[in-house]
Design a protein around this motif. Structure first.
Motif, PDB file in Angstrom:
ATOM      1  N   GLU A  33       0.814  -1.212   0.000  1.00  0.00           N
ATOM      2  CA  GLU A  33       0.000   0.000   0.000  1.00  0.00           C
ATOM      3  C   GLU A  33       0.850   1.266   0.000  1.00  0.00           C
ATOM      4  N   THR A  34       2.124   1.126  -0.263  1.00  0.00           N
ATOM      5  CA  THR A  34       3.038   2.264  -0.180  1.00  0.00           C
ATOM      6  C   THR A  34       3.604   2.617  -1.540  1.00  0.00           C
ATOM      7  N   LEU A  35       3.541   3.904  -1.871  1.00  0.00           N
ATOM      8  CA  LEU A  35       4.175   4.418  -3.076  1.00  0.00           C
ATOM      9  C   LEU A  35       5.405   5.208  -2.646  1.00  0.00           C
ATOM     10  N   ASP A  36       6.574   4.763  -3.083  1.00  0.00           N
ATOM     11  CA  ASP A  36       7.789   5.455  -2.666  1.00  0.00           C
ATOM     12  C   ASP A  36       8.873   5.297  -3.731  1.00  0.00           C
ATOM     13  N   TYR A  37       9.872   6.180  -3.653  1.00  0.00           N
ATOM     14  CA  TYR A  37      10.988   6.102  -4.585  1.00  0.00           C
ATOM     15  C   TYR A  37      11.767   4.808  -4.367  1.00  0.00           C
ATOM     16  N   ASP A  38      12.212   4.236  -5.464  1.00  0.00           N
ATOM     17  CA  ASP A  38      13.056   3.046  -5.400  1.00  0.00           C
ATOM     18  C   ASP A  38      14.147   3.197  -6.440  1.00  0.00           C
ATOM     19  N   TYR A  39      15.252   2.523  -6.183  1.00  0.00           N
ATOM     20  CA  TYR A  39      16.358   2.513  -7.137  1.00  0.00           C
ATOM     21  C   TYR A  39      15.949   1.636  -8.318  1.00  0.00           C
ATOM     22  N   ILE A  40      15.935   2.216  -9.509  1.00  0.00           N
ATOM     23  CA  ILE A  40      15.404   1.524 -10.673  1.00  0.00           C
ATOM     24  C   ILE A  40      16.452   0.616 -11.310  1.00  0.00           C
ATOM     25  N   ASN A  41      16.003  -0.590 -11.669  1.00  0.00           N
ATOM     26  CA  ASN A  41      16.846  -1.548 -12.389  1.00  0.00           C
ATOM     27  C   ASN A  41      15.956  -2.340 -13.342  1.00  0.00           C
ATOM     28  N   ASP A  42      16.529  -3.332 -13.993  1.00  0.00           N
ATOM     29  CA  ASP A  42      15.757  -4.117 -14.967  1.00  0.00           C
ATOM     30  C   ASP A  42      14.576  -4.835 -14.336  1.00  0.00           C
ATOM     31  N   LEU A  43      14.672  -5.165 -13.053  1.00  0.00           N
ATOM     32  CA  LEU A  43      13.640  -5.962 -12.403  1.00  0.00           C
ATOM     33  C   LEU A  43      12.398  -5.158 -12.034  1.00  0.00           C
ATOM     34  N   ASN A  44      12.574  -3.881 -11.663  1.00  0.00           N
ATOM     35  CA  ASN A  44      11.416  -3.127 -11.180  1.00  0.00           C
ATOM     36  C   ASN A  44      11.028  -1.948 -12.069  1.00  0.00           C
ATOM     37  N   ALA A  45      11.719  -1.749 -13.186  1.00  0.00           N
ATOM     38  CA  ALA A  45      11.413  -0.604 -14.039  1.00  0.00           C
ATOM     39  C   ALA A  45       9.958  -0.626 -14.508  1.00  0.00           C
ATOM     40  N   GLY A  46       9.422  -1.814 -14.738  1.00  0.00           N
ATOM     41  CA  GLY A  46       8.045  -1.922 -15.193  1.00  0.00           C
ATOM     42  C   GLY A  46       7.020  -1.603 -14.135  1.00  0.00           C
ATOM     43  N   ALA A  47       7.442  -1.484 -12.871  1.00  0.00           N
ATOM     44  CA  ALA A  47       6.516  -1.188 -11.773  1.00  0.00           C
ATOM     45  C   ALA A  47       6.472   0.297 -11.433  1.00  0.00           C
ATOM     46  N   VAL A  48       7.154   1.131 -12.225  1.00  0.00           N
ATOM     47  CA  VAL A  48       7.163   2.577 -11.970  1.00  0.00           C
ATOM     48  C   VAL A  48       5.757   3.141 -12.120  1.00  0.00           C
ATOM     49  N   VAL A  49       5.356   3.983 -11.170  1.00  0.00           N
ATOM     50  CA  VAL A  49       4.028   4.600 -11.168  1.00  0.00           C
ATOM     51  C   VAL A  49       4.191   6.097 -11.403  1.00  0.00           C
ATOM     52  N   LEU A  50       3.450   6.638 -12.358  1.00  0.00           N
ATOM     53  CA  LEU A  50       3.568   8.054 -12.705  1.00  0.00           C
ATOM     54  C   LEU A  50       2.228   8.762 -12.579  1.00  0.00           C
ATOM     55  N   ASN A  51       2.281  10.065 -12.310  1.00  0.00           N
ATOM     56  CA  ASN A  51       1.103  10.932 -12.235  1.00  0.00           C
ATOM     57  C   ASN A  51       0.141  10.558 -11.115  1.00  0.00           C
ATOM     58  N   VAL A  52       0.670   9.901 -10.081  1.00  0.00           N
ATOM     59  CA  VAL A  52      -0.130   9.538  -8.910  1.00  0.00           C
ATOM     60  C   VAL A  52       0.515  10.167  -7.678  1.00  0.00           C
ATOM     61  N   PRO A  53      -0.246  10.889  -6.866  1.00  0.00           N
ATOM     62  CA  PRO A  53       0.336  11.462  -5.645  1.00  0.00           C
ATOM     63  C   PRO A  53       0.425  10.393  -4.578  1.00  0.00           C
ATOM     64  N   LYS A  54       1.409  10.458  -3.745  1.00  0.00           N
ATOM     65  CA  LYS A  54       2.688  11.084  -3.850  1.00  0.00           C
ATOM     66  C   LYS A  54       3.657  10.160  -3.137  1.00  0.00           C
ATOM     67  N   PRO A  55       4.953  10.101  -3.505  1.00  0.00           N
ATOM     68  CA  PRO A  55       5.886   9.227  -2.794  1.00  0.00           C
ATOM     69  C   PRO A  55       5.936   9.553  -1.304  1.00  0.00           C
ATOM     70  N   VAL A  56       6.090   8.522  -0.477  1.00  0.00           N
ATOM     71  CA  VAL A  56       6.162   8.732   0.967  1.00  0.00           C
ATOM     72  C   VAL A  56       7.372   9.585   1.334  1.00  0.00           C
ATOM     73  N   THR A  57       8.502   9.318   0.714  1.00  0.00           N
ATOM     74  CA  THR A  57       9.743  10.032   1.020  1.00  0.00           C
ATOM     75  C   THR A  57       9.744  11.399   0.367  1.00  0.00           C
ATOM     76  N   PRO A  58      10.004  12.470   1.117  1.00  0.00           N
ATOM     77  CA  PRO A  58      10.109  13.790   0.498  1.00  0.00           C
ATOM     78  C   PRO A  58      11.388  13.919  -0.313  1.00  0.00           C
ATOM     79  N   LEU A  59      11.353  14.746  -1.325  1.00  0.00           N
ATOM     80  CA  LEU A  59      12.501  14.946  -2.200  1.00  0.00           C
ATOM     81  C   LEU A  59      13.725  15.433  -1.431  1.00  0.00           C
TER      82      LEU A  59
END
Length: 334
Positions: A33-59
């Motif tokens: 149930e958590t949307l947060d920044y993750d280090y992108i690689n070949d395994l999780n690139a397809g799970a990137v979520v865009l235009n949805v508020p908002k990552p738990v971690t502040p910039l």
């Protein structure tokens, strides 16, 4: 709209996966149930979520980590790309840059990280329960402090550069992705979504006073309101730690003339304690009041930028479920 492009989502994800092999690349990823920044690689690139508020971690934590040794030699790291930054976090850079980049007190560590990071800001096509950016003069889409804006519409992404770094990245993308189109204007569908998001936020927060009015209310309120809303506070400091604009820190001396910068929070017991043992904020309600006086009264006196961007994270992270928006709405009604 020079250098703007339209590409398919899958092509953009493919580019991120390739880019991450040479550069630190982060993007929002949904886990449970958590949307947060993750280090992108070949395994999780397809799970990137865009235009949805908002990552738990502040910039801010990319530029001001919770704890770091600021005297050790800085390793030569590749530049970073951060994708999916919401406008509330982008706007928070106004005050952070004013604090850490304004002459004559420039922070070289912060400065280097900002210079070596490419920020791709995204529209929020919806809102969470406590989002209130429009109340404080912002909109739920990128307006400043980004290198590229990204908006999704009808299986395509629309990327618009806003800086030289952004233009260079888009040029690199063009050399990697064959299926793209040059942009002359954004489709009406994106404009309509933006307008709808603004309208929904204004309706949601119709009883909430704006930033300037909030400062006036806080300045003149009696102590009863602080006692009432701080009653459940456990002084965990979560509200300040998760806030995209709070940046108080301790500078701890270590052997060998090393210095460690560690995040601090005005809600911690002992935050204002001095060497002689005196502590003007030893009472919990006084610490609670101090946070809001800082954000809405004292910071506006010293800085041009606002000290709250309306992200609502402080409400969401509070163990005691203290809702500052409810407090401000109550003040506005009295």
């Amino acid at each position: 709209m020079e250098n703007g492009i339209r590409i398919r989502l899958e092509n953009f994800i493919s580019f991120l996966s390739s880019y991450s092999k040479k550069h630190n690349t982060y993007a929002p990823v949904q886990t449970d149930e958590t949307l947060d920044y993750d280090y992108i690689n070949d395994l999780n690139a397809g799970a990137v979520v865009l235009n949805v508020p908002k990552p738990v971690t502040p910039l801010k934590l990319f530029f001001l980590p919770v704890k770091e040794n600021v005297t050790l030699d800085d390793p030569q790291e590749p530049g970073s790309l951060i994708v999916g930054v919401p406008s509330c976090d982008l706007n928070a850079l106004d005050i952070l840059d004013e604090i850490y980049l304004k002459e004559p007190f420039v922070d070289p560590v912060y400065q280097k990280r900002r210079a070596n990071t490419i920020l791709i800001g995204t529209d929020c096509y919806g809102h969470q329960e406590h989002c209130h950016c429009t109340t404080y003069g912002s909109n739920p889409y990128p307006e400043r402090n980004f290198d590229i804006s990204l908006s999704a519409f009808a299986d395509h992404l629309y990327l618009i550069p806003a800086s030289e770094k952004g233009s260079n990245l888009i040029d690199e993308m063009k050399g990697t992705v064959s299926d793209f189109e040059e942009l002359t204007e954004l489709p009406n569908g994106i404009t309509s979504r933006r307008e709808s998001a603004v309208t929904e936020l204004q309706k949601l927060n119709s009883k909430l006073p704006d930033y300037e009015r909030t400062g006036e209310l806080i300045r003149n309120v009696n102590n009863g309101i602080w006692d009432k809303y701080s009653r459940g506070c456990v002084s965990c400091g979560g509200c300040a730690t998760i806030c995209p604009t709070c940046s108080c820190f301790l500078l701890i001396d270590k052997p060998g003339f090393e210095k460690v910068r560690q995040m601090d929070a005005c809600q911690y017991p002992g935050f204002a304690r001095v060497a002689g043992g005196e502590d003007p904020l030893h009472i919990r309600s006084d610490r609670f009041r101090n946070r809001y006086m800082c954000k809405y009264v004292w910071k506006p006196q010293k800085f041009e930028a606002v000290a709250c961007t309306g992200c609502g994270r402080c409400i969401e992270t509070c163990i005691a479920e203290i809702n500052k928006n409810e407090m401000f709405a109550e003040l506005a009604e009295t």
